[in-house]
Structures are given as C-alpha cells and as structure tokens.
Design an enzyme around this catalytic site. Structure first.
Site, PDB file in Angstrom:
ATOM      1  N   LYS A  13       7.169  19.628  30.721  1.00  0.00           N
ATOM      2  CA  LYS A  13       7.023  19.945  29.297  1.00  0.00           C
ATOM      3  C   LYS A  13       6.352  18.811  28.549  1.00  0.00           C
ATOM      4  O   LYS A  13       5.421  19.020  27.783  1.00  0.00           O
ATOM      5  CB  LYS A  13       8.406  20.221  28.660  1.00  0.00           C
ATOM      6  CG  LYS A  13       9.176  21.356  29.291  1.00  0.00           C
ATOM      7  CD  LYS A  13      10.497  21.620  28.571  1.00  0.00           C
ATOM      8  CE  LYS A  13      11.500  20.486  28.687  1.00  0.00           C
ATOM      9  NZ  LYS A  13      11.974  20.237  30.072  1.00  0.00           N
ATOM     10  N   ARG A  88      17.178  23.997  22.398  1.00  0.00           N
ATOM     11  CA  ARG A  88      17.726  23.963  23.750  1.00  0.00           C
ATOM     12  C   ARG A  88      18.966  24.828  23.861  1.00  0.00           C
ATOM     13  O   ARG A  88      19.551  24.923  24.928  1.00  0.00           O
ATOM     14  CB  ARG A  88      18.156  22.530  24.042  1.00  0.00           C
ATOM     15  CG  ARG A  88      17.118  21.687  24.720  1.00  0.00           C
ATOM     16  CD  ARG A  88      17.638  21.421  26.074  1.00  0.00           C
ATOM     17  NE  ARG A  88      17.447  20.154  26.743  1.00  0.00           N
ATOM     18  CZ  ARG A  88      16.474  19.314  26.684  1.00  0.00           C
ATOM     19  NH1 ARG A  88      15.514  19.446  25.836  1.00  0.00           N
ATOM     20  NH2 ARG A  88      16.455  18.284  27.462  1.00  0.00           N
ATOM     21  N   ARG A 123       9.948  10.085  38.988  1.00  0.00           N
ATOM     22  CA  ARG A 123       9.396   9.762  37.662  1.00  0.00           C
ATOM     23  C   ARG A 123       9.592   8.298  37.296  1.00  0.00           C
ATOM     24  O   ARG A 123      10.632   7.696  37.532  1.00  0.00           O
ATOM     25  CB  ARG A 123      10.051  10.628  36.590  1.00  0.00           C
ATOM     26  CG  ARG A 123       9.618  10.191  35.183  1.00  0.00           C
ATOM     27  CD  ARG A 123       9.845  11.242  34.159  1.00  0.00           C
ATOM     28  NE  ARG A 123      11.240  11.623  34.028  1.00  0.00           N
ATOM     29  CZ  ARG A 123      11.644  12.570  33.194  1.00  0.00           C
ATOM     30  NH1 ARG A 123      10.782  13.229  32.447  1.00  0.00           N
ATOM     31  NH2 ARG A 123      12.929  12.861  33.109  1.00  0.00           N
ATOM     32  N   ARG A 156      14.524   6.527  34.369  1.00  0.00           N
ATOM     33  CA  ARG A 156      15.482   6.919  33.344  1.00  0.00           C
ATOM     34  C   ARG A 156      16.868   7.054  33.960  1.00  0.00           C
ATOM     35  O   ARG A 156      16.996   7.567  35.063  1.00  0.00           O
ATOM     36  CB  ARG A 156      15.056   8.258  32.729  1.00  0.00           C
ATOM     37  CG  ARG A 156      14.258   8.084  31.460  1.00  0.00           C
ATOM     38  CD  ARG A 156      13.589   9.337  30.999  1.00  0.00           C
ATOM     39  NE  ARG A 156      14.462  10.512  30.887  1.00  0.00           N
ATOM     40  CZ  ARG A 156      14.051  11.689  30.422  1.00  0.00           C
ATOM     41  NH1 ARG A 156      12.794  11.840  30.034  1.00  0.00           N
ATOM     42  NH2 ARG A 156      14.881  12.708  30.370  1.00  0.00           N
ATOM     43  N   ARG A 167      21.990  18.198  34.435  1.00  0.00           N
ATOM     44  CA  ARG A 167      20.954  18.699  33.517  1.00  0.00           C
ATOM     45  C   ARG A 167      20.536  20.101  33.906  1.00  0.00           C
ATOM     46  O   ARG A 167      20.285  20.947  33.047  1.00  0.00           O
ATOM     47  CB  ARG A 167      19.753  17.754  33.517  1.00  0.00           C
ATOM     48  CG  ARG A 167      20.043  16.453  32.778  1.00  0.00           C
ATOM     49  CD  ARG A 167      19.111  15.352  33.191  1.00  0.00           C
ATOM     50  NE  ARG A 167      17.743  15.567  32.771  1.00  0.00           N
ATOM     51  CZ  ARG A 167      16.701  14.930  33.293  1.00  0.00           C
ATOM     52  NH1 ARG A 167      16.890  14.048  34.255  1.00  0.00           N
ATOM     53  NH2 ARG A 167      15.496  15.177  32.854  1.00  0.00           N
TER      54      ARG A 167
HETATM   55  P1  AP5 Z   1       7.714  15.549  32.451  1.00  0.00           P
HETATM   56  O1  AP5 Z   1       6.457  15.989  31.803  1.00  0.00           O
HETATM   57  O2  AP5 Z   1       8.332  14.276  32.020  1.00  0.00           O
HETATM   58  O3  AP5 Z   1       8.773  16.763  32.434  1.00  0.00           O
HETATM   59  P2  AP5 Z   1       9.697  17.307  31.280  1.00  0.00           P
HETATM   60  O4  AP5 Z   1       9.795  18.778  31.473  1.00  0.00           O
HETATM   61  O5  AP5 Z   1       9.249  16.820  29.961  1.00  0.00           O
HETATM   62  O6  AP5 Z   1      11.054  16.652  31.755  1.00  0.00           O
HETATM   63  P3  AP5 Z   1      12.172  15.868  30.971  1.00  0.00           P
HETATM   64  O7  AP5 Z   1      13.071  15.339  32.038  1.00  0.00           O
HETATM   65  O8  AP5 Z   1      11.621  14.883  30.024  1.00  0.00           O
HETATM   66  O9  AP5 Z   1      12.843  17.023  30.245  1.00  0.00           O
HETATM   67  P4  AP5 Z   1      14.277  17.088  29.862  1.00  0.00           P
HETATM   68  O10 AP5 Z   1      14.238  18.382  29.158  1.00  0.00           O
HETATM   69  O11 AP5 Z   1      15.277  16.992  30.933  1.00  0.00           O
HETATM   70  O12 AP5 Z   1      14.510  15.732  29.046  1.00  0.00           O
HETATM   71  P5  AP5 Z   1      14.473  15.387  27.501  1.00  0.00           P
HETATM   72  O13 AP5 Z   1      13.837  14.078  27.359  1.00  0.00           O
HETATM   73  O14 AP5 Z   1      13.974  16.522  26.696  1.00  0.00           O
HETATM   74  O15 AP5 Z   1       7.440  15.490  34.039  1.00  0.00           O
HETATM   75  C1  AP5 Z   1       8.448  15.051  34.950  1.00  0.00           C
HETATM   76  C2  AP5 Z   1       7.796  14.228  36.079  1.00  0.00           C
HETATM   77  O16 AP5 Z   1       6.931  15.061  36.846  1.00  0.00           O
HETATM   78  C3  AP5 Z   1       6.912  13.072  35.589  1.00  0.00           C
HETATM   79  O17 AP5 Z   1       7.037  12.009  36.472  1.00  0.00           O
HETATM   80  C4  AP5 Z   1       5.485  13.654  35.620  1.00  0.00           C
HETATM   81  O18 AP5 Z   1       4.516  12.645  35.842  1.00  0.00           O
HETATM   82  C5  AP5 Z   1       5.583  14.600  36.804  1.00  0.00           C
HETATM   83  N1  AP5 Z   1       4.760  15.802  36.635  1.00  0.00           N
HETATM   84  C6  AP5 Z   1       4.557  16.531  35.494  1.00  0.00           C
HETATM   85  N2  AP5 Z   1       3.778  17.604  35.742  1.00  0.00           N
HETATM   86  C7  AP5 Z   1       3.491  17.569  37.090  1.00  0.00           C
HETATM   87  C8  AP5 Z   1       2.729  18.390  37.966  1.00  0.00           C
HETATM   88  N3  AP5 Z   1       2.104  19.497  37.514  1.00  0.00           N
HETATM   89  N4  AP5 Z   1       2.669  18.050  39.272  1.00  0.00           N
HETATM   90  C9  AP5 Z   1       3.297  16.932  39.730  1.00  0.00           C
HETATM   91  N5  AP5 Z   1       4.021  16.103  38.949  1.00  0.00           N
HETATM   92  C10 AP5 Z   1       4.124  16.418  37.634  1.00  0.00           C
HETATM   93  O19 AP5 Z   1      16.022  15.261  27.205  1.00  0.00           O
HETATM   94  C11 AP5 Z   1      16.818  14.249  27.749  1.00  0.00           C
HETATM   95  C12 AP5 Z   1      18.242  14.358  27.238  1.00  0.00           C
HETATM   96  O20 AP5 Z   1      18.267  14.230  25.799  1.00  0.00           O
HETATM   97  C13 AP5 Z   1      18.942  15.705  27.489  1.00  0.00           C
HETATM   98  O21 AP5 Z   1      19.543  15.756  28.761  1.00  0.00           O
HETATM   99  C14 AP5 Z   1      19.968  15.724  26.351  1.00  0.00           C
HETATM  100  O22 AP5 Z   1      21.071  14.897  26.643  1.00  0.00           O
HETATM  101  C15 AP5 Z   1      19.203  15.112  25.203  1.00  0.00           C
HETATM  102  N6  AP5 Z   1      18.484  16.110  24.407  1.00  0.00           N
HETATM  103  C16 AP5 Z   1      17.145  16.160  24.190  1.00  0.00           C
HETATM  104  N7  AP5 Z   1      16.824  17.220  23.422  1.00  0.00           N
HETATM  105  C17 AP5 Z   1      17.999  17.849  23.142  1.00  0.00           C
HETATM  106  C18 AP5 Z   1      18.323  19.014  22.404  1.00  0.00           C
HETATM  107  N8  AP5 Z   1      17.388  19.748  21.791  1.00  0.00           N
HETATM  108  N9  AP5 Z   1      19.631  19.376  22.326  1.00  0.00           N
HETATM  109  C19 AP5 Z   1      20.598  18.657  22.934  1.00  0.00           C
HETATM  110  N10 AP5 Z   1      20.344  17.531  23.664  1.00  0.00           N
HETATM  111  C20 AP5 Z   1      19.057  17.149  23.767  1.00  0.00           C
END
Ligand code: AP5
Ligand code: ZN
Length: 210
Positions: A13, A88, A123, A156, A167
C-alpha cells in the site's frame, strides 16, 4: 482526487500510494507514518500508540479518527489526497463518511499471505524519512543506508514474525469487512498486487484512469 489504499499488511500500500501521490500531485496520508512520527517525537499520542503497534494490534478508533480529522483539515488536503492505512475498521469508515469525505476509488491490493510474509520479513525502513526498502526486492544502493536521506535503515518492531501474525489476524477480523463496505458503495477496485512494484503500479493507474 480522493483515493484510498486497502489491503493486508505488507501488500504494498505504502509503495503504491507514494507513486500515486506523485502522479496525481496529492498528499499521501498514512496513519502508520503519522503514528510512527508521533512516537519519534515522544508525544503522549506516540507513547500510547506504541503499545498497540509493537504488538501488531490496531490503535483505538477514536485516537486514529482524531488525527485523520486534523490532517484532512490542513490546506494541502483540499485538492485531494490518498489515504494509506485508514480506514481500517468499519467504525473508521463510518467516521470518514460522517466527515463528508467521498472517496472516488478504493484500491484493494490483493496478495497471498505467503507473499505478505516474504515482503514484511525483508523490509527495511528509514526511521528518519519513512522510505521503505527490501533486502531482496528493493535493496538500497549502499547496504543498510537510506537512498533518500542517508540515515541507517532499521527493521520495524512490528515486522517480527509474532507481530506479523497478529497484524494479519487484525486484518482479517477488523479490516477485511471494508472490502464489502466499499464494494457496496460502488467505489472498490480490486488490484492484483503480485509481481514487481512497477507491474502493480501499472495496474493501479490503469484502473483509476478507467
Ligand atoms: P509496503 O509498501 O511497505 O507495504 P504496506 O502495505 O504499506 O505495509 P505496511 O506494513 O506498512 O502496512 P500496515 O498496514 O501493516 O502498516 P501501517 O504502517 O499502516 O511494502 C512492504 C515491503 O514489501 C517493503 O519492503 C517493500 O519494499 C516491499 N514491496 C512492496 N511492493 C512490492 C512488490 N510488488 N514486490 C516485491 N516487494 C514489494 O500500520 C502499522 C500499525 O499502526 C498498525 O499495526 C496499527 O497498530 C497502527 N495503525 C495504523 N493505521 C491505523 C488505523 N487506521 N487504525 C488503527 N491502527 C492503525
Ligand atoms: Zn531516509
């Protein structure tokens, strides 16, 4: 343009949102990045959120809804934005509706659980500017160093295997229902998230332009 990225943790994402934000010249609004930044600054919000984040659990709705409301009222969000990681839960989606935000497209990035684990397991994140790399799929030019700002890259805390499992559980229990929520609103677009980042981007861009 008002867009949103939906999908399991590690679906890509953030990677896609960053490119789409550049292309449409709109801000990328990532609740995960905002919470991590609050944490680095040591604010109350950051401390409170850290407990949930490191365990792989969602931060309570009222906390996240408040910071998104504030962020959306900033001037740069007037012309549109791309939401990354929010809403979410159904409660968050309803709150967004109540704010009067009408999303034009919700991109549902679909990848297998196996691929998610591979992506998160390798990552590397920049604690300073938020840029993301991958040991195998997107290695930084210089090992362990951010291409954008030169800071040392880290893993992370929530990319540990136990936290990844939590997660994924939280995703299935609380976030997956949003697929139907937005399908019912007629704005959901499924995007095949497998393949290289460029391949996925090509699909996402084509789907939005349609
Ligand atoms: P990346 O692009 O970083 O993936 P992502 O989907 O953004 O993954 P996240 O882990 O950041 O999402 P998340 O939803 O778990 O975390 P968030 O920060 O929102 O890609 C991942 C890896 O793959 C990278 O290394 C990238 O280089 C690689 N990659 C990407 N595309 C690729 C491809 N096509 N091929 C190969 N490799 C690829 O949330 C973290 C925490 O914050 C949550 O757990 C929660 O505690 C809190 N939080 C955040 N938002 C909320 C909310 N709205 N409500 C409640 N809690 C929340
Ligand atoms: Zn950096």
């Amino acid at each position: 343009t008002k867009l949103m990225m939906l999908g399991p943790p590690g679906a890509g994402k953030g990677t896609q949102a960053q490119q789409l934000a550049e292309k449409f010249d709109i801000p990328q609004i990532s609740t995960g990045d905002m919470l991590r930044s609050a944490r680095r600054k040591g604010t109350e919000l950051g401390k409170e959120a850290a407990k949930f984040m490191d365990a792989g659990e969602l931060v309570p709705d009222e906390v996240v809804i408040r910071i998104v409301k504030e962020r959306l009222s900033e001037p740069d969000a007037e012309g549109g934005f791309i939401l990354d990681g929010f809403p979410r839960t159904v409660g968050q989606a309803e709150a967004l509706d109540e704010m009067g935000v009408e999303l034009e497209a919700v991109l549902n990035i679909e990848v297998s659980e196996e691929e998610v684990v591979r992506r998160l397991g390798g990552r590397l994140s920049c604690p300073n500017c938020g840029a993301t790399f991958h040991e195998e799929f997107k290695p930084p030019t210089e090992e362990g160093v951010c291409d954008e700002c030169g800071s040392d890259l880290v893993k992370r805390p929530d990319d540990r295997p136990e936290a990844i499992r939590e997660r994924l559980k939280a995703y299935h229990a609380k976030t997956a229902p949003l697929v139907d929520y937005y399908r019912d609103q007629g704005v959901l677009i499924d995007v095949d998230g497998e393949g290289t980042p460029d391949e996925v981007y090509g699909r996402a861009e084509a789907a939005i332009s349609d």
